[in-house]
Scaffold this motif. Structure first.
Motif, short mmCIF file in Angstrom:
data_model
loop_
_atom_site.label_atom_id
_atom_site.label_comp_id
_atom_site.label_asym_id
_atom_site.label_seq_id
_atom_site.Cartn_x
_atom_site.Cartn_y
_atom_site.Cartn_z
N ALA A 95 51.80 13.34 32.25
CA ALA A 95 50.46 13.00 31.80
C ALA A 95 50.42 12.99 30.28
CB ALA A 95 49.44 13.99 32.36
N GLY A 96 49.60 12.10 29.71
CA GLY A 96 49.47 12.03 28.26
C GLY A 96 50.38 10.99 27.63
N GLU A 97 51.38 10.50 28.40
CA GLU A 97 52.31 9.49 27.89
C GLU A 97 51.61 8.14 27.73
OE1 GLU A 97 56.56 8.45 29.44
OE2 GLU A 97 55.83 10.17 30.56
N ARG A 98 52.04 7.38 26.71
CA ARG A 98 51.57 6.00 26.59
C ARG A 98 52.35 5.14 27.58
NH1 ARG A 98 47.25 4.30 24.71
NH2 ARG A 98 48.05 2.50 23.56
N THR A 99 51.70 4.14 28.12
CA THR A 99 52.38 3.29 29.09
C THR A 99 51.87 1.86 29.00
OG1 THR A 99 52.89 2.97 31.43
CG2 THR A 99 50.71 3.81 30.91
N THR A 100 52.71 0.91 29.47
CA THR A 100 52.28 -0.47 29.60
C THR A 100 52.28 -0.83 31.08
OG1 THR A 100 53.18 -1.09 27.45
CG2 THR A 100 52.82 -2.86 29.02
N LEU A 101 51.13 -1.32 31.55
CA LEU A 101 51.03 -1.74 32.94
C LEU A 101 51.42 -3.20 33.06
CD1 LEU A 101 47.57 -0.12 33.74
CD2 LEU A 101 49.81 0.69 34.50
N SER A 102 52.14 -3.52 34.13
CA SER A 102 52.56 -4.89 34.36
C SER A 102 51.95 -5.41 35.66
CB SER A 102 54.09 -4.94 34.42
OG SER A 102 54.52 -6.03 35.19
N ILE A 103 51.24 -6.53 35.58
CA ILE A 103 50.60 -7.13 36.76
C ILE A 103 50.92 -8.62 36.76
CG2 ILE A 103 48.44 -7.46 38.03
CD1 ILE A 103 47.70 -5.25 35.45
N ARG A 104 51.48 -9.15 37.86
CA ARG A 104 51.78 -10.58 37.94
C ARG A 104 50.48 -11.38 38.09
NH1 ARG A 104 56.65 -11.18 35.83
NH2 ARG A 104 58.24 -9.98 36.91
N THR A 110 39.36 -11.50 29.21
CA THR A 110 39.47 -10.20 28.55
C THR A 110 39.15 -9.13 29.58
OG1 THR A 110 38.82 -11.16 26.46
CG2 THR A 110 38.58 -8.78 26.67
N VAL A 111 40.11 -8.22 29.82
CA VAL A 111 39.95 -7.16 30.80
C VAL A 111 40.19 -5.83 30.09
CG1 VAL A 111 40.81 -6.21 32.97
CG2 VAL A 111 40.82 -8.69 32.61
N CYS A 112 39.33 -4.85 30.37
CA CYS A 112 39.45 -3.53 29.74
C CYS A 112 39.56 -3.66 28.22
CB CYS A 112 40.65 -2.76 30.29
SG CYS A 112 40.58 -2.48 32.05
N ALA A 113 38.79 -4.55 27.64
CA ALA A 113 38.75 -4.77 26.19
C ALA A 113 40.06 -5.31 25.64
CB ALA A 113 38.32 -3.50 25.44
N ASP A 163 44.60 5.82 32.18
CA ASP A 163 43.35 5.68 31.42
C ASP A 163 43.48 4.47 30.50
OD1 ASP A 163 41.17 5.85 29.85
OD2 ASP A 163 41.54 7.91 29.14
N ALA A 164 42.66 3.45 30.76
CA ALA A 164 42.75 2.22 29.97
C ALA A 164 41.71 2.19 28.88
CB ALA A 164 42.61 1.00 30.88
N GLY A 165 41.16 3.35 28.52
CA GLY A 165 40.16 3.42 27.45
C GLY A 165 38.75 3.32 28.00
N SER A 166 37.80 3.92 27.29
CA SER A 166 36.39 3.91 27.66
C SER A 166 36.17 4.40 29.09
CB SER A 166 35.79 2.50 27.53
OG SER A 166 36.17 1.94 26.31
N ASP A 185 47.69 -1.88 28.12
CA ASP A 185 48.16 -0.62 27.56
C ASP A 185 47.21 0.51 27.95
OD1 ASP A 185 50.36 -1.74 26.36
OD2 ASP A 185 49.27 -2.26 24.53
N GLY A 186 47.78 1.67 28.18
CA GLY A 186 46.95 2.81 28.55
C GLY A 186 47.70 4.12 28.40
#
Lengths: 274, 369
Positions: free
Chosen positions: B283-292, B328-331, B266-269, B252-253
């Motif tokens: 810009a500013g929208e919440r999004t979910t990234l998908s990676i296989r 655990t990636v990007c917290a 931006d994935a935080g920190s 999430d980012g």
């Protein structure tokens, strides 16, 4: 604490007691019938023991006297007619009821089953008044219609139970394969529930065959059926010929009930196979 | 519909759902479905139960009525035609073989319904039995056959009258795993040999990916995505499709910037991830990234990837042909990586720190879900 063997013998006692009671009940029910049946083979003219000798004269009388023959014929015609009509109506109703919601189904079902719980005398009076307006009193078609009313519930119950176990997906499959609704019913549904339909039809026949009250109201002299003729015979003649007639009726009923039981077993076995 | 030239006939696909709707009372099961299927295509309707896929199949077969819209088969409207007139073959999950008829009688049934002569019927039944390799089973009853054999008979019965379209409603659902895979190939090969159009319903995504030319992913009575299996798997258009098809890592980012060649998330920190902008607009929208999972690189090779992060290993599981790591990636915990099992492989052990990376083109920014 009783030992296992003591407990076992206690169970044996109960089982023996249950058997004895069962036998006694059967004797109570069957002895009166068994006691009179031999009189049909009597050579005498009175319904009394000891019999003067054995003969088949009362069976001969039964099969040659036109009154008895007419009654036998009327019973057969009315019974077969009512059974056929009941089967068509009952089966159609059972199939149609599948398409109803649970509430509507229980209402329609209750309505169709009602003749089984209605006092027959009430129905007979009602049919008599209704049929006399239509000119159906004293006619064979009128009696067939009246007995259809009491025969249809048996077919509804029997066919309805078989349809409950019938997989409606098979009808969909048949239609998807190009079958008309009629072909789907005839080739797929009917063979699956055939034993239940035949059993229902036989029940309807037996119900008509044994029926007295409605016939007393509706039949004229020309429409007397076997049980009513039996009734008249006891009142008027009281010779062993009535016992011979009873013997024939019992044999027909027992024979048909045996067929029904065999069909029931067959359909249970078929369901178990799937 | 208004056409530019008067008299122009709308070009229909072989099978076409046009604005099809289905509702039960106030519940909409299928809403405004438009779907075209080409002749000879194998199209799978895939989705969870209650997504409307089976209802669509039943409307195509004629067992469910349409609340609105129409369905066309080979140019003709069939929306209100009774099922027995549609000439569409159908295979049911429960096989639906007629239990009192032999296998040969079952297969002959659609031919008898079409009043085809005895000699031709016998010949076509024999050919159908040969096709499913059950030549010597014609005289048996369905109850004497195994589940797989029964389903092959159901398939032969649905094909013997040479329909141009065959529908299959979870036909392999009642079979065990190994048989299911065998049957997948058998159905595919028969379909390719006969060139028949197939519409197939399943909730099993691997079945859909294996067998289909195109997959329509259903959810909530709508087609979420329609495309070839590879596209559905590699380019999901929203979070539902990404999650439903195959295994999928989600991060999430917030969208930081969108440009022509992608976007930055931006994935935080202060960690930023380069991704393909699929379902994000500003810009500013919440999004979910998908990676296989299989597109993720670990170890030193990860340093060359566009996106490279430090991760903490939570678990490593040996799966025979591959290793499966949860990290655990990007917290955000639960990030899965699949590494093919090759000689001398070592992924480390729980608690270790490891480099993880992936290409921006393998990372899709979808709706926040």
């Amino acid at each position: 604490m009783s030992s296992p063997s003591a407990r076992k013998s206690k169970a044996d006692i109960w089982r023996t007691l249950a058997s004895v009671i069962t036998v006694l009940v059967f004797l109570f029910l069957l002895l009166p019938i068994a006691a009179v049946l031999p009189l049909s083979f009597s050579s005498g003219s009175f319904l009394a023991y000891p019999m003067p000798g054995l003969s088949l004269r009362w069976y001969e009388e039964l099969l040659t006297n036109y009154k008895w023959l007419l009654a036998l014929k009327n019973s057969a015609v009315v019974g077969i007619g009512a059974a056929a009509l009941s089967t068509v109506l009952g089966l159609s109703a059972a199939i149609a009821m599948r398409g109803l919601g649970p509430r509507a189904r229980s209402i329609v079902n209750g309505f169709l089953i009602a003749p089984l719980v209605m006092p027959v005398i009430i129905m007979a009076v009602g049919l008599y008044l209704f049929f006399s307006n239509l000119g159906l009193v004293g006619t064979i078609p009128g009696m067939i219609l009246a007995h259809t009313v009491i025969g249809t519930p048996y077919v509804v119950i029997s066919a309805g139970a078989a349809l409950q176990n019938f997989d409606m997906q098979l009808i969909r499959a048949a239609k998807s394969l190009g079958a008309s609704p009629w072909m789907a019913y005839r080739r797929v549904m009917l063979p699956a529930i055939r034993p239940a339909i035949v059993a229902g039809a036989l029940f309807a026949f037996v119900a008509s065959f044994d029926e007295v009250v409605i016939v007393l109201f509706l039949a004229g002299p020309g429409q007397v059926t076997l049980p009513v003729r039996l009734f008249e015979g006891i009142r008027d003649e009281l010779t062993p010929v009535v016992i011979a007639a009873a013997m024939i009726m019992i044999m027909i009923s027992v024979g048909l009930m045996t067929v029904i039981e065999l069909l029931r077993r067959k359909s249970v076995a078929r369901r178990g196979m799937e | 519909m208004v056409h530019a030239r008067s008299g122009a006939v709308p070009q229909r696909r072989f099978v076409e759902f046009a604005g099809v709707q289905k509702s039960y009372g106030s519940v909409k099961v299928v809403s405004d479905l438009n779907l075209g299927i080409e002749r000879g295509e194998f199209v799978t309707l895939l989705g969870p139960s209650g997504s409307g896929k089976t209802t669509c199949l039943m409307m195509l077969a004629g067992f469910e009525s349409l609340s609105a819209g129409d369905i066309f088969l080979d140019g003709a409207s069939i929306g209100s035609m009774p099922p027995q007139k549609r000439n569409i073959g159908m295979v049911f999950q429960s096989y639906a073989l007629f239990p009192h008829m032999t296998i040969a009688e079952n297969i002959a049934f659609p031919l008898q319904a079409r009043r085809i002569g005895k000699a031709e019927t016998a010949e076509r039944v024999a050919r159908a039995l040969a096709m499913i390799r059950l030549d010597s089973f014609g005289g048996r009853l369905p109850g004497q056959l195994s589940g797989g054999q029964q389903q092959r008979v159901a398939l032969a019965r649905a094909l013997v009258f040479e329909p141009s379209l065959v529908l299959m409603d979870e036909p392999l659902g009642a079979l065990d795993k190994q048989l299911r895979e065998e049957m997948q190939y058998e159905i595919m090969h028969i379909q390719q040999r006969l060139g028949v159009t197939v519409v197939y319903v399943t909730h099993d995504q691997s079945e859909a990916l294996t067998m289909s030319n195109r997959v329509a992913v259903f959810n909530g009575g709508k087609i979420q995505q329609l495309g070839p299996p590879k596209q559905i798997y590699e380019e999901p258009v929203n979070t539902f499709v990404a999650r439903f098809i195959g295994e999928n890592n989600r991060l999430d980012g917030t969208v930081r910037a969108i440009s022509d060649d992608g976007c930055t998330i931006d994935a935080g920190s202060g960690r930023s991830i380069r991704a393909v902008a699929v379902n994000v607009s500003a810009a500013g929208e919440r999004t979910t990234l998908s990676i296989r999972p299989e597109r993720v690189v670990v170890g030193p090779a990860a340093a060359n990837a566009e996106n490279c992060f430090d991760a903490t290993i939570d678990e490593v599981v040996f799966h025979g042909d591959h290793l499966r790591m949860s990290a655990t990636v990007c917290a955000q915990p639960g990030f899965i990586v699949k590494i093919p099992n090759s000689a001398g492989i070592s992924m480390g052990s729980p608690g270790d720190s490891i480099k993880i990376g992936w290409a921006a083109s393998d990372c899709r920014a979808l709706d926040h879900g």
